[in-house]
Structure formats: C-alpha cells, structure tokens
Motif scaffolding. Structure first.
Motif, PDB file in Angstrom:
ATOM      1  N   ALA A   1       0.885  -1.170   0.000  1.00  0.00           N
ATOM      2  CA  ALA A   1       0.000   0.000   0.000  1.00  0.00           C
ATOM      3  C   ALA A   1       0.916   1.212   0.000  1.00  0.00           C
ATOM      4  O   ALA A   1       1.687   1.423   0.932  1.00  0.00           O
ATOM      5  CB  ALA A   1      -0.898  -0.004   1.222  1.00  0.00           C
TER       6      ALA A   1
ATOM      7  N   LEU B   1       0.910   5.099   0.026  1.00  0.00           N
ATOM      8  CA  LEU B   1      -0.016   6.188   0.261  1.00  0.00           C
ATOM      9  C   LEU B   1       0.666   7.429   0.815  1.00  0.00           C
ATOM     10  O   LEU B   1       1.768   7.369   1.355  1.00  0.00           O
ATOM     11  CB  LEU B   1      -1.144   5.754   1.203  1.00  0.00           C
TER      12      LEU B   1
ATOM     13  N   ALA C   1      -3.017  -1.261   6.713  1.00  0.00           N
ATOM     14  CA  ALA C   1      -3.598  -1.426   5.379  1.00  0.00           C
ATOM     15  C   ALA C   1      -4.188  -2.828   5.294  1.00  0.00           C
ATOM     16  O   ALA C   1      -3.512  -3.816   5.600  1.00  0.00           O
ATOM     17  CB  ALA C   1      -2.542  -1.226   4.309  1.00  0.00           C
TER      18      ALA C   1
ATOM     19  N   LEU D   1      -6.530  -5.582   2.919  1.00  0.00           N
ATOM     20  CA  LEU D   1      -7.125  -5.964   1.641  1.00  0.00           C
ATOM     21  C   LEU D   1      -8.281  -6.903   1.961  1.00  0.00           C
ATOM     22  O   LEU D   1      -8.078  -7.944   2.589  1.00  0.00           O
ATOM     23  CB  LEU D   1      -6.100  -6.663   0.739  1.00  0.00           C
TER      24      LEU D   1
END
Length: 124
Positions: free
Chosen positions: A33, A35, A48, A50
C-alpha cells in the motif's frame, strides 16, 4: 447500492472500494500500500487491509500489513521490485537509526508492506 457493514475501526479509517468485479480476479503474491497522508499526531500505526466485499456487503479480510509512521524509512537496495521496477515489497530497517520524526499536518509518503496472499475474488 450495496449495504456495507461497518466495524468500530471504520470510523477512524479511510476506505477505498473498487466497483464490483466484472470477472473473477486472482490476487497472488506481494502487495504494497503506497499512500500519502497528513497525520495530526507525532506518530501513528498505519494499517492497510485488503478485503473482499460480498454482494451482501459483508467484508472478509484477505490480508493486512502495518507500519509505525516514524519507522517509514525504506532501504531501496533490500526492497523487492516487480515489472517496470515498481516496488512491491518495501524493506523497512526498523532500527533506531532509521527512525524519522513525523511532522504533524505535513504530507508524507508511507509504503506499507501487506503480507503476501493468494485469493480469488469472485465477480460481483
């Protein structure tokens, strides 16, 4: 509209949801991830996740990863890269020497390693 069931953590998080999958999708291997965030605190644990969201709105976690914001330093020599030299597994030293202070309200990049997985996300 698909109803989404919220958990207490959802009230302090940011969620990105794709449109329903048009066909089955296989997710296998390393995941990152990448960001940018502005934190109001001097440090934070970034998580993070999923997940596969069913038509009913039920969310099923497939995998996750976390990063202490002050331990965001990445060793580019030890990181893993995929096609087109895209980083797919950041290598965080997690040492006192690599620790970087978080400046509140300053946009900062965070690369969160999410544990590898193998899953099939069904269409819809």
């Amino acid at each position: 509209m698909i109803p989404i069931t919220l958990s207490p953590a959802d009230f302090t998080s940011l969620t990105y949801t794709t449109a329903p999958m048009q066909s089955d999708a296989k997710v296998t291997g390393l995941i990152t991830a990448d960001l940018w965030a502005k934190l109001t605190a001097t440090d934070a644990t970034l998580i993070a996740t999923l997940s596969d969201v069913e038509r009913s709105g039920a969310s099923n976690q497939l995998t996750a990863g976390f990063l202490l914001a002050s331990q965001r330093a990445v060793d580019t020599e030890l990181s893993t890269y995929g096609p087109k030299h895209q980083m797919i597994r950041p290598w965080h030293p997690f040492t006192k020497a690599s620790q970087q202070a978080v400046t509140p309200n300053e946009a900062t990049e965070y690369k969160i390693e999410i544990y590898p997985t193998s899953a099939i996300i069904k269409a819809g």
